[in-house]
Design a protein around this motif. Structure first.
Motif, PDB file in Angstrom:
ATOM      1  N   UNK A   1     -73.293 -84.591  83.446  1.00 41.63           N
ATOM      2  CA  UNK A   1     -72.357 -83.864  84.303  1.00 41.63           C
ATOM      3  C   UNK A   1     -71.723 -84.795  85.327  1.00 41.63           C
ATOM      4  N   UNK A   2     -72.430 -85.804  85.782  1.00 41.61           N
ATOM      5  CA  UNK A   2     -71.835 -86.779  86.704  1.00 41.61           C
ATOM      6  C   UNK A   2     -70.805 -87.649  85.986  1.00 41.61           C
ATOM      7  N   UNK A   3     -71.017 -87.912  84.708  1.00 39.26           N
ATOM      8  CA  UNK A   3     -70.010 -88.643  83.937  1.00 39.26           C
ATOM      9  C   UNK A   3     -68.712 -87.842  83.849  1.00 39.26           C
ATOM     10  N   UNK A   4     -68.826 -86.518  83.766  1.00 43.42           N
ATOM     11  CA  UNK A   4     -67.639 -85.671  83.765  1.00 43.42           C
ATOM     12  C   UNK A   4     -66.911 -85.787  85.103  1.00 43.42           C
ATOM     13  N   UNK A   5     -67.658 -85.782  86.200  1.00 37.64           N
ATOM     14  CA  UNK A   5     -67.048 -85.916  87.524  1.00 37.64           C
ATOM     15  C   UNK A   5     -66.313 -87.245  87.637  1.00 37.64           C
ATOM     16  N   UNK A   6     -66.964 -88.320  87.205  1.00 40.55           N
ATOM     17  CA  UNK A   6     -66.341 -89.641  87.290  1.00 40.55           C
ATOM     18  C   UNK A   6     -65.083 -89.697  86.423  1.00 40.55           C
TER      19      UNK A   6
ATOM     20  N   UNK B   1     -61.612 -96.810  78.959  1.00 40.87           N
ATOM     21  CA  UNK B   1     -62.775 -96.223  79.632  1.00 40.87           C
ATOM     22  C   UNK B   1     -63.204 -94.922  78.965  1.00 40.87           C
ATOM     23  N   UNK B   2     -62.244 -94.132  78.496  1.00 32.66           N
ATOM     24  CA  UNK B   2     -62.565 -92.791  78.002  1.00 32.66           C
ATOM     25  C   UNK B   2     -63.578 -92.783  76.863  1.00 32.66           C
ATOM     26  N   UNK B   3     -63.497 -93.679  75.849  1.00 34.18           N
ATOM     27  CA  UNK B   3     -64.489 -93.598  74.756  1.00 34.18           C
ATOM     28  C   UNK B   3     -65.931 -93.743  75.210  1.00 34.18           C
ATOM     29  N   UNK B   4     -66.177 -94.484  76.303  1.00 31.43           N
ATOM     30  CA  UNK B   4     -67.550 -94.665  76.765  1.00 31.43           C
ATOM     31  C   UNK B   4     -68.090 -93.426  77.485  1.00 31.43           C
ATOM     32  N   UNK B   5     -67.197 -92.591  78.023  1.00 31.63           N
ATOM     33  CA  UNK B   5     -67.629 -91.390  78.724  1.00 31.63           C
ATOM     34  C   UNK B   5     -67.439 -90.125  77.900  1.00 31.63           C
ATOM     35  N   UNK B   6     -66.743 -90.231  76.757  1.00 35.13           N
ATOM     36  CA  UNK B   6     -66.437 -89.047  75.985  1.00 35.13           C
ATOM     37  C   UNK B   6     -67.679 -88.366  75.434  1.00 35.13           C
ATOM     38  N   UNK B   7     -68.718 -89.144  75.122  1.00 31.25           N
ATOM     39  CA  UNK B   7     -69.931 -88.545  74.558  1.00 31.25           C
ATOM     40  C   UNK B   7     -70.644 -87.647  75.562  1.00 31.25           C
ATOM     41  N   UNK B   8     -70.425 -87.890  76.865  1.00 35.42           N
ATOM     42  CA  UNK B   8     -71.024 -87.034  77.889  1.00 35.42           C
ATOM     43  C   UNK B   8     -70.108 -85.890  78.296  1.00 35.42           C
TER      44      UNK B   8
END
Length: 315
Positions: free
Chosen positions: A221-226, A296-303
């Motif tokens: 959820x913090x990855x979503x915020x970031x 950056x997006x591919x590294x956070x997309x899984x979260x």
């Protein structure tokens, strides 16, 4: 004496041919679509992908094309016959886009990290029912989702705080999002109270509970915020247009708006006869503004999906 004859059923052992099991027509309770329906869905999906890929391909191709190809294609090239990086070389040689890119990267990194810290602290305090001022503070957070002070009061506030022509004017106003606070608060409320009680019995304080228990459990959820805040900071230009007076402090999006939307001449420090086409320069600036988020997006997309769904289960 009457003898009855019975016909024996064919044995299912030797020589018996077993029919292959029929494929079930139901998958997860829904009927299997026919080939025509599946083909139609594939066609619609292909059209949606084309609507996304073709404009992006055109922007990249136009930034790599020369004046003859741009003129022949009417200003929008789908595939350059002789690609050249002259537009990118001219942009980075001028220094305006390079400086604006560094400003945007700095504002995005600082703003996203500060936002994550503030949102986590506020959400944790609002998720504890016995905390001081819990309900009034929650009501104030919810009210910000319904009411906005407006542009003039916000400008007067920034001016009274002495933030005019400062990079903090780009970071502090959008620092906290009420929507993200609600999502993170909902996630914190789902953590079993027994875990927190056991930590308190072991002598852990609220700050230790937050840093050692809650934050490691809430990476998704913090990855979503970031991600949300990083995209918001990177794409913002209106605050920079309102609060910044010095052009050397402009972020990349305001430079992009000035040279693409307003069609201003881009300063590259090159002689006029060796300048790339203006359309190539504009598209090159647009491509440069898209690259960081695409990286950056591919590294956070899984979260992303997990964080939104888990945080929105219970409010």
């Amino acid at each position: 004496m009457v003898t009855t004859t019975t016909s024996a059923a064919p044995a299912a052992g030797h020589g018996a041919r077993t029919r292959p099991a029929r494929r079930p027509r139901l998958i997860a309770g829904a009927p299997v679509p026919s080939p025509a329906v599946r083909g139609l869905k594939g066609l619609v999906l292909l059209l949606c992908c084309a609507l996304v890929v073709v404009p992006f391909l055109g922007v990249v191709s136009t930034s790599l094309a020369d004046q003859r190809q741009i003129t022949g294609a009417g200003g929008f090239v789908l595939w350059p016959s002789h690609p050249t990086f002259a537009a990118y070389q001219a942009i980075f040689r001028g220094g305006v886009v390079t400086r604006a890119t560094l400003v945007s990267i700095g504002v995005t990194l600082v703003g996203a990290l500060l936002s994550m810290v503030v949102v986590a602290l506020l959400a944790y305090s609002l998720s504890r029912p016995g905390s001081f001022g819990h309900r009034p503070m929650l009501v104030l957070v919810l009210l910000t989702m319904l009411f906005n002070a407006g542009m003039i009061p916000n400008y007067l506030l920034i001016k009274q705080l002495g933030l005019i022509d400062s990079w903090w004017a780009l970071i502090l106003p959008p620092l906290v999002s009420a929507f993200q606070v609600i999502i993170v608060r909902a996630f914190f409320m789902e953590v079993p109270a027994e875990i927190l009680d056991a930590a308190r019995i072991d002598g852990a304080g609220e700050l230790q509970i937050l840093t050692r228990i809650m934050l490691p459990l809430s990476k998704a959820v913090l990855a979503v915020v970031v991600l949300f805040q990083a995209v918001s900071y990177w794409s913002a230009f209106f605050n920079a247009m309102l609060y910044l007076n010095s052009t050397d402090k402009w972020p990349l999006q305001l430079v992009l708006r000035t040279y693409v939307v307003n069609n201003a001449e881009l300063s590259t420090g090159m002689p006029a006869e060796s300048m790339p086409p203006q359309q190539s320069l504009q598209m090159a600036v647009l491509v440069i503004s898209l690259i960081p988020i695409l990286l950056v997006y591919p590294f956070l997309q899984k979260h992303f999906a997990k964080g939104v769904v888990v945080g929105a289960v219970k409010g």
